[in-house]
Write an enzyme that holds these catalytic residues in place. Structure first.
Site, PDB file in Angstrom:
ATOM      1  N   ASN A 100       1.002  -1.218  -0.073  1.00  0.00           N
ATOM      2  CA  ASN A 100       0.016  -0.109   0.110  1.00  0.00           C
ATOM      3  C   ASN A 100       0.805   1.405   0.142  1.00  0.00           C
ATOM      4  O   ASN A 100       0.329   2.324   0.000  1.00  0.00           O
ATOM      5  CB  ASN A 100      -0.812  -0.140   1.228  1.00  0.00           C
ATOM      6  CG  ASN A 100      -2.072  -1.049   0.872  1.00  0.00           C
ATOM      7  OD1 ASN A 100      -2.337  -1.523   0.155  1.00  0.00           O
ATOM      8  ND2 ASN A 100      -2.994  -1.191   2.340  1.00  0.00           N
ATOM      9  N   GLU A 117      -3.223  -0.658  -7.973  1.00  0.00           N
ATOM     10  CA  GLU A 117      -4.524  -0.823  -7.463  1.00  0.00           C
ATOM     11  C   GLU A 117      -5.253   0.684  -7.314  1.00  0.00           C
ATOM     12  O   GLU A 117      -6.468   0.807  -7.519  1.00  0.00           O
ATOM     13  CB  GLU A 117      -4.372  -1.619  -6.107  1.00  0.00           C
ATOM     14  CG  GLU A 117      -5.833  -1.898  -5.562  1.00  0.00           C
ATOM     15  CD  GLU A 117      -5.751  -2.479  -3.965  1.00  0.00           C
ATOM     16  OE1 GLU A 117      -5.859  -3.705  -3.979  1.00  0.00           O
ATOM     17  OE2 GLU A 117      -5.638  -1.736  -3.079  1.00  0.00           O
ATOM     18  N   TRP A 140     -10.527  -7.940  12.447  1.00  0.00           N
ATOM     19  CA  TRP A 140      -9.608  -7.215  11.246  1.00  0.00           C
ATOM     20  C   TRP A 140      -8.211  -7.498  11.593  1.00  0.00           C
ATOM     21  O   TRP A 140      -7.427  -8.127  10.703  1.00  0.00           O
ATOM     22  CB  TRP A 140     -10.158  -5.807  10.884  1.00  0.00           C
ATOM     23  CG  TRP A 140      -8.998  -5.397   9.647  1.00  0.00           C
ATOM     24  CD1 TRP A 140      -9.289  -5.618   8.228  1.00  0.00           C
ATOM     25  CD2 TRP A 140      -8.108  -4.487  10.068  1.00  0.00           C
ATOM     26  NE1 TRP A 140      -8.106  -4.828   7.746  1.00  0.00           N
ATOM     27  CE2 TRP A 140      -7.331  -4.342   8.802  1.00  0.00           C
ATOM     28  CE3 TRP A 140      -7.561  -3.963  11.160  1.00  0.00           C
ATOM     29  CZ2 TRP A 140      -6.488  -3.558   8.845  1.00  0.00           C
ATOM     30  CZ3 TRP A 140      -6.329  -3.246  11.142  1.00  0.00           C
ATOM     31  CH2 TRP A 140      -5.819  -2.809   9.694  1.00  0.00           C
ATOM     32  N   ARG A 176     -15.113  -2.616   6.232  1.00  0.00           N
ATOM     33  CA  ARG A 176     -14.748  -3.752   5.578  1.00  0.00           C
ATOM     34  C   ARG A 176     -15.868  -4.285   5.339  1.00  0.00           C
ATOM     35  O   ARG A 176     -17.079  -4.154   5.798  1.00  0.00           O
ATOM     36  CB  ARG A 176     -13.858  -4.360   6.582  1.00  0.00           C
ATOM     37  CG  ARG A 176     -12.345  -3.864   6.796  1.00  0.00           C
ATOM     38  CD  ARG A 176     -11.377  -4.349   5.599  1.00  0.00           C
ATOM     39  NE  ARG A 176     -10.253  -3.611   5.532  1.00  0.00           N
ATOM     40  CZ  ARG A 176      -9.882  -2.372   5.369  1.00  0.00           C
ATOM     41  NH1 ARG A 176     -10.921  -1.444   4.975  1.00  0.00           N
ATOM     42  NH2 ARG A 176      -8.524  -2.208   5.385  1.00  0.00           N
ATOM     43  N   ASP A 190      -7.790 -11.685  -4.210  1.00  0.00           N
ATOM     44  CA  ASP A 190      -7.950 -10.617  -3.203  1.00  0.00           C
ATOM     45  C   ASP A 190      -8.336 -11.198  -1.644  1.00  0.00           C
ATOM     46  O   ASP A 190      -7.317 -10.664  -0.830  1.00  0.00           O
ATOM     47  CB  ASP A 190      -8.729  -9.409  -3.471  1.00  0.00           C
ATOM     48  CG  ASP A 190      -8.375  -8.228  -2.584  1.00  0.00           C
ATOM     49  OD1 ASP A 190      -7.455  -7.929  -2.400  1.00  0.00           O
ATOM     50  OD2 ASP A 190      -9.471  -7.663  -2.085  1.00  0.00           O
ATOM     51  N   HIS A 227      -0.802   2.277   9.859  1.00  0.00           N
ATOM     52  CA  HIS A 227      -2.180   2.277   8.832  1.00  0.00           C
ATOM     53  C   HIS A 227      -2.531   3.725   8.644  1.00  0.00           C
ATOM     54  O   HIS A 227      -1.638   4.377   8.559  1.00  0.00           O
ATOM     55  CB  HIS A 227      -2.879   1.071   9.506  1.00  0.00           C
ATOM     56  CG  HIS A 227      -3.934   0.331   8.256  1.00  0.00           C
ATOM     57  ND1 HIS A 227      -5.018   0.890   7.520  1.00  0.00           N
ATOM     58  CD2 HIS A 227      -3.479  -0.895   7.706  1.00  0.00           C
ATOM     59  CE1 HIS A 227      -5.288   0.163   6.643  1.00  0.00           C
ATOM     60  NE2 HIS A 227      -4.577  -0.948   6.848  1.00  0.00           N
ATOM     61  N   SER A 231       3.076  -2.069   4.967  1.00  0.00           N
ATOM     62  CA  SER A 231       4.044  -3.242   5.222  1.00  0.00           C
ATOM     63  C   SER A 231       5.484  -2.611   4.496  1.00  0.00           C
ATOM     64  O   SER A 231       6.376  -2.627   5.193  1.00  0.00           O
ATOM     65  CB  SER A 231       3.829  -4.245   4.268  1.00  0.00           C
ATOM     66  OG  SER A 231       3.704  -4.052   2.818  1.00  0.00           O
TER      67      SER A 231
HETATM   68  C1  FAD Z   1      -5.487  -6.890   8.565  1.00  0.00           C
HETATM   69  C2  FAD Z   1      -4.325  -6.002   8.019  1.00  0.00           C
HETATM   70  C3  FAD Z   1      -4.208  -5.766   6.729  1.00  0.00           C
HETATM   71  C4  FAD Z   1      -3.153  -5.029   6.078  1.00  0.00           C
HETATM   72  N1  FAD Z   1      -3.154  -4.938   4.873  1.00  0.00           N
HETATM   73  C5  FAD Z   1      -1.964  -4.223   4.228  1.00  0.00           C
HETATM   74  C6  FAD Z   1      -1.870  -4.274   2.866  1.00  0.00           C
HETATM   75  O1  FAD Z   1      -2.811  -5.028   2.094  1.00  0.00           O
HETATM   76  N2  FAD Z   1      -0.878  -3.750   2.387  1.00  0.00           N
HETATM   77  C7  FAD Z   1       0.234  -3.297   2.999  1.00  0.00           C
HETATM   78  O2  FAD Z   1       1.299  -2.681   2.583  1.00  0.00           O
HETATM   79  N3  FAD Z   1       0.099  -3.262   4.454  1.00  0.00           N
HETATM   80  C8  FAD Z   1      -0.777  -3.793   4.890  1.00  0.00           C
HETATM   81  N4  FAD Z   1      -1.234  -3.825   6.228  1.00  0.00           N
HETATM   82  C9  FAD Z   1      -0.131  -3.246   7.206  1.00  0.00           C
HETATM   83  C10 FAD Z   1       1.065  -3.716   7.662  1.00  0.00           C
HETATM   84  O3  FAD Z   1       0.677  -5.324   7.925  1.00  0.00           O
HETATM   85  C11 FAD Z   1       1.681  -3.514   9.052  1.00  0.00           C
HETATM   86  O4  FAD Z   1       1.842  -1.819   8.737  1.00  0.00           O
HETATM   87  C12 FAD Z   1       3.189  -3.941   9.189  1.00  0.00           C
HETATM   88  O5  FAD Z   1       2.871  -5.218   9.597  1.00  0.00           O
HETATM   89  C13 FAD Z   1       3.526  -3.127  10.568  1.00  0.00           C
HETATM   90  O6  FAD Z   1       4.794  -3.747  10.759  1.00  0.00           O
HETATM   91  P1  FAD Z   1       5.192  -3.989  12.228  1.00  0.00           P
HETATM   92  O7  FAD Z   1       6.657  -4.374  12.374  1.00  0.00           O
HETATM   93  O8  FAD Z   1       5.040  -2.601  13.122  1.00  0.00           O
HETATM   94  O9  FAD Z   1       4.015  -5.097  12.878  1.00  0.00           O
HETATM   95  P2  FAD Z   1       3.990  -6.440  12.630  1.00  0.00           P
HETATM   96  O10 FAD Z   1       4.379  -6.752  11.465  1.00  0.00           O
HETATM   97  O11 FAD Z   1       2.775  -6.824  13.011  1.00  0.00           O
HETATM   98  O12 FAD Z   1       5.184  -7.330  13.643  1.00  0.00           O
HETATM   99  C14 FAD Z   1       5.336  -7.276  15.000  1.00  0.00           C
HETATM  100  C15 FAD Z   1       6.197  -8.297  15.302  1.00  0.00           C
HETATM  101  O13 FAD Z   1       6.470  -8.297  16.955  1.00  0.00           O
HETATM  102  C16 FAD Z   1       5.960  -9.556  17.427  1.00  0.00           C
HETATM  103  N5  FAD Z   1       5.693  -9.338  18.809  1.00  0.00           N
HETATM  104  C17 FAD Z   1       4.638  -8.886  19.314  1.00  0.00           C
HETATM  105  N6  FAD Z   1       4.638  -8.628  20.765  1.00  0.00           N
HETATM  106  C18 FAD Z   1       5.848  -9.360  20.884  1.00  0.00           C
HETATM  107  C19 FAD Z   1       6.521  -9.598  22.223  1.00  0.00           C
HETATM  108  N7  FAD Z   1       5.937  -9.094  23.478  1.00  0.00           N
HETATM  109  N8  FAD Z   1       7.632 -10.191  22.407  1.00  0.00           N
HETATM  110  C20 FAD Z   1       8.274 -10.714  20.939  1.00  0.00           C
HETATM  111  N9  FAD Z   1       7.448 -10.386  19.743  1.00  0.00           N
HETATM  112  C21 FAD Z   1       6.459  -9.605  19.647  1.00  0.00           C
HETATM  113  C22 FAD Z   1       4.821 -10.042  16.665  1.00  0.00           C
HETATM  114  O14 FAD Z   1       4.720 -11.795  16.780  1.00  0.00           O
HETATM  115  C23 FAD Z   1       5.215  -9.867  15.269  1.00  0.00           C
HETATM  116  O15 FAD Z   1       6.293 -10.617  14.742  1.00  0.00           O
HETATM  117  C24 FAD Z   1      -2.229  -4.499   6.892  1.00  0.00           C
HETATM  118  C25 FAD Z   1      -2.378  -4.465   8.191  1.00  0.00           C
HETATM  119  C26 FAD Z   1      -3.299  -5.397   8.917  1.00  0.00           C
HETATM  120  C27 FAD Z   1      -3.532  -5.410  10.431  1.00  0.00           C
END
Ligand code: FAD
Length: 617
Positions: A59, A124, A215, A246, A334, A371, A418
């Protein structure tokens, strides 16, 4: 006590192996060839975090190689979508680096769809590109695995550790192995937190048998905030909770339907309702209603008003756009790429999207920083473009020395998604490596007494259960402990009813929140009596603790901001309008672990990109 304690030393410690954490691990190795880089994760990085199940689109992609967008355009878009409040330095920093990260994903094997006519990535929408993303997470995890000195899977991190002599300097973390129960003490020179945002802070629409169907993944337990808040790190925009429109019950994404397949949503009478709501929204938020595209929260708001007026259900007219086999495949894939449950709902409810429209609804609120909202830690910005009061040395360092963050952890910059979260991990890692290199002789010291105290606290729920289970009166009910599930359901009820959940149509007010805070205080006290029957429940207990801390922070920020900035995300019934004269600012909070007091503040919003071209004139 009988549990083994294992010590792990590192230069850079990354907590959470999701998109931010994997990016941080990868980049730490690039700049820190000889450093010891340790990644610790509560699940298994192959399939953990929000992207565990896969995604169907990236995205956040500029397309600068084809002149599609520039970082400045992205700043304007993000600013508009967040109703004027983003850290433009942080957003810009991600935007200018995101394309090269996406190109790396493709090199590593991620299939990105191409437009057959132009040869470019298939768009998209203006910022999104389509991928075959079922294996997105394993592909990205492989890069982290190859870069880390050691990866520790299945360790639930419960607390951060501070330096023995410098209370505002991080020194590592503690946690336990969820499979064998060993206690872990990780000591590090710099720590990067990428532990993700929070679901199940608010009561979900689906309860009982459907409770896990939300979600945002149920395993996203707000550790990014629950770990940081007790260190006294300054947090920002915690009131900026996300609510998503959604497909009903399966939470299937709507982006591909609206943007790629050009489907429309109407009320039950087949009317396009958004434009009819224009005068009412304008009266609430003023010129922000004219932003193009209409901010996410305002689109939610229009839908909610329609439902409240009895004009629901709201329908997405899938049947009007699936006129070719190819489009039908895109529609199903999708969901199959990222939200299989929605395809199952269609099958279970006899919905053929070629024949029948599907209901849309707004979700319960979640807390996220990556997000279409920007909750998280207040962080130092990039040296070349952050204004002076946004920087104190190292990019993405929080107000705690040596403590960095990425993805959902860092506040003020929305729409990372992501690829942007991975980028932010890279940016944080580059700065963290420099931080460590510039302090070659400095090794933070952990306090052994503090470690022992935490060890006792971490396993206490097992002991509480062992003793208390003798008093079980019926089924699983016992007078001297609560289970993690009971605690979770109580938290969800408090947040739903007092801090603007679905049960209240997202409305809250000062008296409601003050009462909510009283109830949260009692829940915090009762956490001392939580019982865990096994290691799995022990993990649930500490996840609940992170959620409770986050919930209190969310409530205090929502109480502090005396306006309704994002109708459709939540409403202050006592301050129903947006108020730029008082609240064109970020909210800040700091928790003092000693006094247990919270200090709230207003933080400045600076513009680094001029113009608001996306406003309709
Ligand atoms: C439903 C949904 C749909 C999405 N769709 C899209 C999309 O279509 N396209 C796009 O680009 N982005 C999308 N996103 C956004 C994207 O997924 C997030 O922006 C991204 O994953 C955030 O990265 P992060 O590292 O902060 O968190 P995350 O990727 O969620 O990683 C967090 C990590 O920390 C670990 N963790 C948590 N707590 C602990 C703890 N206490 N001890 C050790 N480990 C821990 C978890 O297990 C996980 O591995 C979507 C998100 C969601 C929720």
């Amino acid at each position: 006590m009988g549990r083994r304690t294992k010590f792990v030393d590192s230069d850079i410690l990354v907590i959470g192996g999701g998109f931010g954490g994997c990016g941080a691990t990868y980049e730490s190795r690039y700049w820190g060839r000889d450093l010891k880089i340790v990644l610790v994760e509560k699940a298994n990085i192959e399939r953990s975090g929000a992207v565990a199940q896969g995604l169907s689109a990236i995205n956040c992609y500029m397309g600068m190689q084809w002149g599609e967008n520039q970082p400045e355009d992205f700043v304007k878009y993000t600013r508009g979508d967040l109703m004027g409040l983003v850290r433009e330095d942080l957003v810009y920093d991600i935007a200018r680096h995101v394309d090269s990260t996406v190109h790396k994903f493709e090199e590593w094997g991620l299939p990105i769809l191409k437009n057959p006519e132009t040869g470019r990535y298939l768009r998209e929408g203006k910022w999104q590109i389509m991928i075959h993303g079922e294996s997105y997470k394993p592909i990205v995890a492989e890069a982290a695995r190859k870069s880390a000195t050691e990866v520790y899977n299945r360790i639930m991190v419960t607390h951060l550790l501070m330096d023995k002599t410098r209370p505002n300097r991080v020194a590592g973390c503690v946690g336990f192995n969820v499979r064998n129960g060993d206690f872990y003490v990780f000591r590090a020179k710099a720590v990067i937190v990428g532990a993700g945002g929070g679901s199940h802070i608010y009561r979900p629409r689906s309860v009982g048998e459907g409770m896990g169907r939300t979600w945002y993944a149920p395993w996203s337990t707000a550790s990014a905030y629950g770990l940081l808040i007790p260190t006294g790190a300054k947090m920002t925009q915690m009131e900026n909770k996300i609510v998503l429109t959604r497909f009903k019950d399966g939470y299937g994404p709507v982006g591909a339907w609206f943007l790629l397949l050009k489907a429309h949503a109407t009320n039950a009478a087949g009317e396009f309702y958004e434009k009819d709501r224009y005068p009412e929204i304008k009266a609430r938020v003023g010129h922000y209603v004219d932003i193009v595209p209409m901010p996410t929260c305002l689109r939610n708001h229009a839908m909610l008003e329609e439902i409240k007026a009895g004009k629901g259900p709201i329908y997405m007219h899938t049947q009007k756009v699936l006129d070719t086999k190819e489009k039908e495949e895109i529609g199903w894939e999708d969901f199959l790429d990222m939200t299989i449950g929605q395809a199952v709902v269609w099958a279970a409810q006899n919905i053929d999207p070629k024949e029948t429209p599907s209901e849309l609804i707004t979700s319960e609120p979640y807390i996220m920083g990556s997000h279409a909202t920007c909750s998280g830690a207040w962080a130092s910005g990039p040296e070349d473009c952050a204004p002076a009061d946004y920087q104190w040395g190292y990019n993405r360092m929080t107000t705690v020395e040596g403590l960095f963050g990425a993805g959902d952890t860092i506040g003020g910059s929305a729409h990372k998604f992501s690829a942007g979260s991975f980028v932010e991990g890279r940016l944080a890692a580059k700065a963290a490596v420099r931080y460590v290199m510039e302090r070659k002789t400095e090794s933070p010291q952990v306090d052994d007494d503090e470690v022992e105290r935490l060890k006792r606290a971490v396993y206490k729920p097992l002991e509480t259960y062992r003793v208390g289970r003798n008093e079980i009166v019926a089924g699983s009910v016992a007078p001297s402990y609560i289970t993690p599930l009971h605690g979770l359901q109580r938290l969800e009820k408090i947040m739903d009813e007092y801090v603007g959940g679905v049960g209240m149509f997202y409305v809250t007010s000062e008296p409601l929140m003050n009462r909510g805070l009283e109830l949260l205080k009692m829940l915090t006290e009762d956490f001392e009596c939580i019982g865990a029957e096994d290691l799995h429940q022990l993990q649930r207990a500490w996840e609940l603790q992170h959620r409770i801390l986050t919930a209190e922070s969310v409530t205090r920020h929502t109480l502090f901001r005396q306006e309704t900035r994002w109708p459709g995300y939540y409403y202050r019934g006592d301050y129903p309008k947006l108020d730029d004269s008082e609240w064109h600012c970020f909210t800040g909070s700091q928790y003092d672990p000693k006094s247990k007091e919270w200090t709230m503040s207003k933080l400045p919003v600076h513009r680094i990109v001029e113009g608001f071209e996306l406003l309709r004139t």
